[in-house]
Design a protein around this motif. Sequence first.
Motif, PDB file in Angstrom:
ATOM      1  N   GLY A   1       0.798  -1.218   0.000  1.00  0.00           N
ATOM      2  CA  GLY A   1       0.000   0.000   0.000  1.00  0.00           C
ATOM      3  C   GLY A   1       0.829   1.266   0.000  1.00  0.00           C
ATOM      4  O   GLY A   1       0.358   2.325  -0.369  1.00  0.00           O
ATOM      5  N   LEU A   2       2.108   1.176   0.426  1.00  0.00           N
ATOM      6  CA  LEU A   2       2.981   2.346   0.383  1.00  0.00           C
ATOM      7  C   LEU A   2       3.377   2.569  -1.066  1.00  0.00           C
ATOM      8  O   LEU A   2       4.111   1.783  -1.659  1.00  0.00           O
ATOM      9  CB  LEU A   2       4.222   2.135   1.250  1.00  0.00           C
ATOM     10  CG  LEU A   2       5.230   3.280   1.255  1.00  0.00           C
ATOM     11  CD1 LEU A   2       4.574   4.595   1.707  1.00  0.00           C
ATOM     12  CD2 LEU A   2       6.410   2.943   2.139  1.00  0.00           C
ATOM     13  N   THR A   3       2.841   3.614  -1.644  1.00  0.00           N
ATOM     14  CA  THR A   3       2.999   3.858  -3.070  1.00  0.00           C
ATOM     15  C   THR A   3       3.575   5.248  -3.289  1.00  0.00           C
ATOM     16  O   THR A   3       3.001   6.238  -2.857  1.00  0.00           O
ATOM     17  CB  THR A   3       1.622   3.749  -3.774  1.00  0.00           C
ATOM     18  OG1 THR A   3       1.070   2.460  -3.494  1.00  0.00           O
ATOM     19  CG2 THR A   3       1.743   3.927  -5.252  1.00  0.00           C
TER      20      THR A   3
ATOM     21  N   ASN B   1      -5.887   7.587   0.604  1.00  0.00           N
ATOM     22  CA  ASN B   1      -5.145   7.623   1.870  1.00  0.00           C
ATOM     23  C   ASN B   1      -6.067   7.654   3.082  1.00  0.00           C
ATOM     24  O   ASN B   1      -5.674   7.234   4.170  1.00  0.00           O
ATOM     25  CB  ASN B   1      -4.192   8.819   1.901  1.00  0.00           C
ATOM     26  CG  ASN B   1      -2.971   8.601   1.022  1.00  0.00           C
ATOM     27  OD1 ASN B   1      -2.645   7.480   0.659  1.00  0.00           O
ATOM     28  ND2 ASN B   1      -2.302   9.677   0.667  1.00  0.00           N
ATOM     29  N   ALA B   2      -7.290   8.134   2.907  1.00  0.00           N
ATOM     30  CA  ALA B   2      -8.244   8.240   4.025  1.00  0.00           C
ATOM     31  C   ALA B   2      -8.972   6.934   4.310  1.00  0.00           C
ATOM     32  O   ALA B   2      -9.712   6.843   5.287  1.00  0.00           O
ATOM     33  CB  ALA B   2      -9.262   9.339   3.728  1.00  0.00           C
ATOM     34  N   THR B   3      -8.766   5.910   3.502  1.00  0.00           N
ATOM     35  CA  THR B   3      -9.463   4.632   3.706  1.00  0.00           C
ATOM     36  C   THR B   3      -8.812   3.838   4.828  1.00  0.00           C
ATOM     37  O   THR B   3      -7.612   3.981   5.081  1.00  0.00           O
ATOM     38  CB  THR B   3      -9.457   3.774   2.421  1.00  0.00           C
ATOM     39  OG1 THR B   3      -8.097   3.469   2.067  1.00  0.00           O
ATOM     40  CG2 THR B   3     -10.161   4.473   1.276  1.00  0.00           C
ATOM     41  N   PRO B   4      -9.582   2.976   5.492  1.00  0.00           N
ATOM     42  CA  PRO B   4      -9.008   2.108   6.525  1.00  0.00           C
ATOM     43  C   PRO B   4      -8.313   0.900   5.884  1.00  0.00           C
ATOM     44  O   PRO B   4      -8.731  -0.248   6.019  1.00  0.00           O
ATOM     45  CB  PRO B   4     -10.223   1.700   7.357  1.00  0.00           C
ATOM     46  CG  PRO B   4     -11.371   1.761   6.402  1.00  0.00           C
ATOM     47  CD  PRO B   4     -11.044   2.868   5.440  1.00  0.00           C
TER      48      PRO B   4
ATOM     49  N   THR C   1     -17.022   0.743   0.026  1.00  0.00           N
ATOM     50  CA  THR C   1     -16.764  -0.305   1.016  1.00  0.00           C
ATOM     51  C   THR C   1     -16.215  -1.565   0.353  1.00  0.00           C
ATOM     52  O   THR C   1     -15.271  -2.182   0.863  1.00  0.00           O
ATOM     53  CB  THR C   1     -18.059  -0.632   1.797  1.00  0.00           C
ATOM     54  OG1 THR C   1     -18.498   0.556   2.442  1.00  0.00           O
ATOM     55  CG2 THR C   1     -17.823  -1.726   2.821  1.00  0.00           C
ATOM     56  N   TYR C   2     -16.790  -1.947  -0.779  1.00  0.00           N
ATOM     57  CA  TYR C   2     -16.316  -3.133  -1.505  1.00  0.00           C
ATOM     58  C   TYR C   2     -14.835  -2.978  -1.869  1.00  0.00           C
ATOM     59  O   TYR C   2     -14.031  -3.900  -1.692  1.00  0.00           O
ATOM     60  CB  TYR C   2     -17.154  -3.354  -2.762  1.00  0.00           C
ATOM     61  CG  TYR C   2     -16.715  -4.553  -3.561  1.00  0.00           C
ATOM     62  CD1 TYR C   2     -17.216  -5.816  -3.267  1.00  0.00           C
ATOM     63  CD2 TYR C   2     -15.789  -4.446  -4.587  1.00  0.00           C
ATOM     64  CE1 TYR C   2     -16.806  -6.936  -3.975  1.00  0.00           C
ATOM     65  CE2 TYR C   2     -15.368  -5.550  -5.299  1.00  0.00           C
ATOM     66  CZ  TYR C   2     -15.886  -6.792  -4.996  1.00  0.00           C
ATOM     67  OH  TYR C   2     -15.470  -7.894  -5.690  1.00  0.00           O
TER      68      TYR C   2
ATOM     69  N   GLU D   1     -11.686  -5.225  -0.641  1.00  0.00           N
ATOM     70  CA  GLU D   1     -10.825  -5.892  -1.611  1.00  0.00           C
ATOM     71  C   GLU D   1      -9.370  -5.511  -1.379  1.00  0.00           C
ATOM     72  O   GLU D   1      -8.483  -6.359  -1.397  1.00  0.00           O
ATOM     73  CB  GLU D   1     -11.223  -5.514  -3.055  1.00  0.00           C
ATOM     74  CG  GLU D   1     -12.541  -6.096  -3.498  1.00  0.00           C
ATOM     75  CD  GLU D   1     -12.462  -7.588  -3.712  1.00  0.00           C
ATOM     76  OE1 GLU D   1     -11.999  -8.014  -4.783  1.00  0.00           O
ATOM     77  OE2 GLU D   1     -12.841  -8.336  -2.808  1.00  0.00           O
ATOM     78  N   THR D   2      -9.120  -4.237  -1.176  1.00  0.00           N
ATOM     79  CA  THR D   2      -7.747  -3.772  -0.937  1.00  0.00           C
ATOM     80  C   THR D   2      -7.177  -4.430   0.313  1.00  0.00           C
ATOM     81  O   THR D   2      -6.024  -4.904   0.298  1.00  0.00           O
ATOM     82  CB  THR D   2      -7.730  -2.236  -0.803  1.00  0.00           C
ATOM     83  OG1 THR D   2      -8.229  -1.665  -2.018  1.00  0.00           O
ATOM     84  CG2 THR D   2      -6.314  -1.724  -0.551  1.00  0.00           C
ATOM     85  N   ASN D   3      -7.943  -4.505   1.353  1.00  0.00           N
ATOM     86  CA  ASN D   3      -7.466  -5.160   2.575  1.00  0.00           C
ATOM     87  C   ASN D   3      -7.220  -6.653   2.362  1.00  0.00           C
ATOM     88  O   ASN D   3      -6.351  -7.227   3.015  1.00  0.00           O
ATOM     89  CB  ASN D   3      -8.452  -4.931   3.723  1.00  0.00           C
ATOM     90  CG  ASN D   3      -8.337  -3.537   4.281  1.00  0.00           C
ATOM     91  OD1 ASN D   3      -7.254  -2.945   4.303  1.00  0.00           O
ATOM     92  ND2 ASN D   3      -9.449  -2.978   4.715  1.00  0.00           N
ATOM     93  N   ASN D   4      -7.939  -7.279   1.457  1.00  0.00           N
ATOM     94  CA  ASN D   4      -7.708  -8.688   1.144  1.00  0.00           C
ATOM     95  C   ASN D   4      -6.401  -8.895   0.395  1.00  0.00           C
ATOM     96  O   ASN D   4      -5.776  -9.942   0.514  1.00  0.00           O
ATOM     97  CB  ASN D   4      -8.860  -9.257   0.309  1.00  0.00           C
ATOM     98  CG  ASN D   4     -10.087  -9.553   1.125  1.00  0.00           C
ATOM     99  OD1 ASN D   4      -9.985  -9.894   2.299  1.00  0.00           O
ATOM    100  ND2 ASN D   4     -11.229  -9.410   0.519  1.00  0.00           N
ATOM    101  N   TYR D   5      -5.998  -7.917  -0.410  1.00  0.00           N
ATOM    102  CA  TYR D   5      -4.857  -8.088  -1.303  1.00  0.00           C
ATOM    103  C   TYR D   5      -3.555  -7.515  -0.757  1.00  0.00           C
ATOM    104  O   TYR D   5      -2.484  -7.937  -1.139  1.00  0.00           O
ATOM    105  CB  TYR D   5      -5.133  -7.447  -2.652  1.00  0.00           C
ATOM    106  CG  TYR D   5      -6.385  -7.954  -3.321  1.00  0.00           C
ATOM    107  CD1 TYR D   5      -6.780  -9.285  -3.206  1.00  0.00           C
ATOM    108  CD2 TYR D   5      -7.182  -7.115  -4.074  1.00  0.00           C
ATOM    109  CE1 TYR D   5      -7.929  -9.744  -3.812  1.00  0.00           C
ATOM    110  CE2 TYR D   5      -8.336  -7.569  -4.686  1.00  0.00           C
ATOM    111  CZ  TYR D   5      -8.703  -8.883  -4.552  1.00  0.00           C
ATOM    112  OH  TYR D   5      -9.841  -9.338  -5.161  1.00  0.00           O
TER     113      TYR D   5
END
Length: 183
Positions: free
Chosen positions: A49-51, A74-77, A173-174, A178-182
């Motif tokens: 996630g660090l991009t 950046n504001a997403t959990p 939310t979806y 998804e991002t948290n899964n990957y």
Amino acid sequence: METSSRIRRRGWSRRAVVAALASAMTVGLVVGTSLPAQATYYSGGFGTGLTYINNYSYNATWQPAMNLGVSNWNATPTPVDIQKISGGNTVAAGANSASWYGYYTRYATSFRIDLNSTKIATCSNVSNCITAVLVHEFGHTFYQADNPPVCSSCSVMREDRDRNSSTMRSPRTYDVNETNNYL
């Protein structure tokens, strides 16, 4: 032997019983399971996630809209942390006669996001469209594929989403899940 005798006596063939069982098992699997998050995994994503992205500079319409796309991710959990630095991955806007709004390209050690100013200019709300397109393209960076099996307003990764809507300027939310899964 005993089972096949009973089946024949009732007028059922062995093939009919096997077919009925297979059908019932398939229905049970389809009804009893939900789509896994990995159903929309995109293997062309880029690392963690660090991009790091390059310091871009555009006019008074494009700069704030692009910055908002970065801020909204950046504001997403999620572990997403997009930082603008000199010499980072490329995020660029420019005129192009192609039919796409934005395009993500993965290279061996970097990525590039292109925003098509010609296509984006056709949007009724250009500012919202810029942000929505950039947020979508960053989704590819975080391993998300186009057109997940959800409604058009449930994911920024849907190609049929309303790019003019302020709602689609932020990951839904979806997309967060998804991002948290990957990552």
